[in-house]
Design a protein around this motif. Structure first.
Motif, short mmCIF file in Angstrom:
data_model
loop_
_atom_site.label_atom_id
_atom_site.label_comp_id
_atom_site.label_asym_id
_atom_site.label_seq_id
_atom_site.Cartn_x
_atom_site.Cartn_y
_atom_site.Cartn_z
N ALA A 221 0.83 -1.21 0.00
CA ALA A 221 0.00 0.00 0.00
C ALA A 221 0.87 1.26 0.00
N ILE A 222 1.91 1.27 0.79
CA ILE A 222 2.79 2.44 0.87
C ILE A 222 3.47 2.71 -0.46
N MET A 223 4.06 1.67 -1.03
CA MET A 223 4.79 1.85 -2.29
C MET A 223 3.84 2.22 -3.43
N THR A 224 2.66 1.60 -3.47
CA THR A 224 1.70 1.89 -4.53
C THR A 224 1.16 3.31 -4.40
N ALA A 225 0.85 3.73 -3.19
CA ALA A 225 0.38 5.10 -2.98
C ALA A 225 1.44 6.10 -3.43
N GLY A 226 2.69 5.83 -3.10
CA GLY A 226 3.77 6.72 -3.52
C GLY A 226 3.87 6.83 -5.04
N ALA A 227 3.80 5.68 -5.72
CA ALA A 227 3.87 5.68 -7.18
C ALA A 227 2.70 6.44 -7.79
N PHE A 228 1.50 6.26 -7.22
CA PHE A 228 0.32 6.93 -7.76
C PHE A 228 0.39 8.43 -7.53
N ILE A 229 0.79 8.84 -6.33
CA ILE A 229 0.86 10.27 -6.02
C ILE A 229 1.94 10.95 -6.88
N GLU A 230 3.05 10.25 -7.11
CA GLU A 230 4.07 10.81 -8.01
C GLU A 230 3.47 11.01 -9.40
N HIS A 231 2.71 10.02 -9.87
CA HIS A 231 2.07 10.12 -11.19
C HIS A 231 1.14 11.34 -11.27
N LEU A 232 0.48 11.67 -10.17
CA LEU A 232 -0.42 12.82 -10.17
C LEU A 232 0.33 14.15 -10.28
N GLY A 233 1.64 14.12 -10.10
CA GLY A 233 2.44 15.34 -10.29
C GLY A 233 3.14 15.86 -9.06
N TRP A 234 3.31 15.01 -8.04
CA TRP A 234 3.97 15.46 -6.81
C TRP A 234 5.36 16.01 -7.10
N ARG A 235 5.66 17.16 -6.50
CA ARG A 235 6.96 17.82 -6.71
C ARG A 235 7.88 17.49 -5.53
N ARG A 236 8.88 16.71 -5.82
CA ARG A 236 9.80 16.21 -4.79
C ARG A 236 10.46 17.35 -4.03
N GLY A 237 10.46 17.23 -2.70
CA GLY A 237 11.18 18.17 -1.86
C GLY A 237 10.46 19.47 -1.59
N GLU A 238 9.24 19.63 -2.12
CA GLU A 238 8.49 20.87 -1.91
C GLU A 238 7.40 20.67 -0.86
N PRO A 239 7.01 21.74 -0.16
CA PRO A 239 5.93 21.65 0.83
C PRO A 239 4.58 21.52 0.15
N TRP A 240 3.56 21.29 0.96
CA TRP A 240 2.21 21.18 0.40
C TRP A 240 1.25 22.16 1.08
N LEU A 241 1.37 22.34 2.38
CA LEU A 241 0.46 23.23 3.11
C LEU A 241 1.20 23.77 4.32
N GLN A 242 0.94 25.02 4.66
CA GLN A 242 1.61 25.65 5.80
C GLN A 242 0.66 26.63 6.47
N GLU A 243 0.46 26.46 7.77
CA GLU A 243 -0.40 27.40 8.47
C GLU A 243 0.30 28.74 8.61
N VAL A 244 -0.49 29.81 8.43
CA VAL A 244 0.06 31.16 8.51
C VAL A 244 -0.88 32.05 9.30
N ALA A 245 -0.34 33.18 9.76
CA ALA A 245 -1.13 34.25 10.35
C ALA A 245 -1.29 35.34 9.30
N VAL A 246 -2.48 35.92 9.21
CA VAL A 246 -2.74 36.91 8.17
C VAL A 246 -3.11 38.24 8.80
N PRO A 247 -2.64 39.35 8.20
CA PRO A 247 -3.03 40.67 8.70
C PRO A 247 -4.48 40.96 8.32
N GLN A 248 -5.17 41.71 9.12
CA GLN A 248 -6.59 41.97 8.86
C GLN A 248 -6.83 43.05 7.82
N ASN A 249 -5.76 43.65 7.30
CA ASN A 249 -5.94 44.66 6.24
C ASN A 249 -5.60 44.09 4.87
N LEU A 250 -5.54 42.75 4.76
CA LEU A 250 -5.22 42.12 3.50
C LEU A 250 -6.34 42.36 2.49
#
Length: 398
Positions: A221-250
């Protein structure tokens, strides 16, 4: 990128999404009519594609129409929980603990997978947890019956007939038992819930036994999921999501999927990371799942892979956030979002927006991308903060 059909994840119950269309005979040939004659046609097609008559017979001999599958298909649930409600429900202490334990237990497999396909262990582990609770809840529908039922049904045969033929190929490989293999009602199999065509194309033998068995083998399951996600276009070494604080005047109209700036440009506008460092040179969208007063995230290019896995915004954002937690991120800052709309109010809002000329799709009470986009545009026209979060105030203004 190829999109696959996704039924409700067996545990998480997210929305049915995706699209996997293969070349198939005309509708008159491929669905409906006498079930045994239909199966004979499937066998003929499978054999014409190089599969053995014996494998086709073994797969199809005991196939039956499953009325429960048709009922589930006709009455698909809709995903209407908010991000905060859903993420709190599914990202439990139990799953955090088990996720960490599984990443440790299969560390060698995850290292091998990441070296080959570039997908970090927390990303696969989060899907593993949300789809089947680490394999504990994989679905109890007979897979061949489910696929045969949906292929015979004339609602979407072009989606399911190729999956039934792929199941015959899995039987020929010794990777599926027609009598005992079970899974989700729409035919997904195993710990990470994949359809037979995807298993044929991307399945990997992770434990070296010569088979790909996603129900029993975590390594597979692990190896197959990795192969499938790579096929979908995963960019090696890059983040995916990051929580941030936003200013209220944005300028809130600049937020949302499809609107990107580099991390450095967001930082220059006052967006600050709540953990880690913003990737200054990478494009990112600013996501506000429940408006400007709730949690905020920078979604990098790899976030789009989650939408390929499942197009529900709440499910995918939760899965991506869950992966950051497994990677060491702290719990999000919940904030104090404005109250949202109940189901009746959401349908009322969608009706009003549709009457105003906005394309919100089906009036279904779901805060999908079309409704979010329309809400944001109307908020801007009304001089309200255009954060795409529909509130009773907005409904009253309309």
């Amino acid at each position: 990128m190829t999109r696959r059909l996704r039924s409700f994840p067996t545990f998480a119950k997210a929305a049915l999404t995706g699209l996997l269309i293969s070349t198939a005979p005309t509708t008159a040939q491929q669905c409906g009519g006498d079930f045994r004659q239909f199966l004979a046609g499937v066998k003929q097609e499978a054999v014409s594609k190089g599969l053995s008559p014996q494998a086709a017979d073994r797969t199809l001999a005991g196939a039956q129409i499953d009325r429960k599958v048709l009922s589930r298909d006709r009455a698909q649930g809709v995903f209407k929980m908010t991000f905060l409600d859903f993420s709190k429900r599914v990202i439990s202490g139990y799953r955090m603990k088990n996720g960490a334990a599984n990443m440790k237990k299969y560390a060698g497999v995850f290292q091998r997978e990441e070296a080959q396909y570039g997908v970090p262990a927390p990303v696969i582990t989060a899907f593993w947890a949300l789809e089947t609770d680490f394999g504990a809840v994989q679905g109890d529908f007979n897979t061949v019956n489910a696929l045969a039922t949906l292929a015979h049904d004339c609602r979407r045969p072009e989606l399911f007939r190729p999956q039934l033929i792929a199941a015959i190929e899995m039987v020929q490989h010794g990777d599926l038992d027609p009598g005992s293999t079970t899974g989700a009602w729409a035919g997904e199999i195993g710990m990470v819930q994949m359809l037979p065509e995807d298993i044929i194309k991307f399945g990997k033998d992770g434990n070296g036994d010569g088979h790909v068995k996603l129900k029993e083998s975590a390594e597979d399951a692990i190896m197959t999921a990795g192969a499938f996600i790579e096929h979908l276009g995963w960019r090696r070494g890059e983040p995916w999501l990051q929580e941030v604080a936003v200013p209220q005047n944005l300028n809130w109209i600049e937020t949302g999927l499809g609107k990107t700036k580099t991390g450095g440009q967001w930082a220059a506008l006052g967006v600050q990371p709540r953990w880690g460092q913003i990737s200054s040179n990478l494009p990112a969208s600013l996501l506000l799942p429940q408006g400007r007063k709730g949690p905020a995230f920078l979604a990098y290019s790899n976030y789009n892979i989650y939408l390929e896995w499942n197009q529900s915004f709440v499910y995918t954002t939760t899965a991506a956030y869950f992966a950051t937690r497994l990677a060491g991120a702290p719990v999000y800052t919940q904030g104090n979002p404005d109250p949202g709309l109940n189901d009746a109010q959401m349908k009322q809002l969608q009706t009003k927006l549709s009457q105003m000329g906005y394309d919100v799709g089906k009036i279904d009470g779901i805060l999908g991308s079309g409704t979010r986009d329309a809400v944001q545009q109307v908020q801007q026209k009304l001089g309200m903060p255009a954060d795409a979060w529909p509130t009773p105030e907005l409904l009253n203004r309309l």
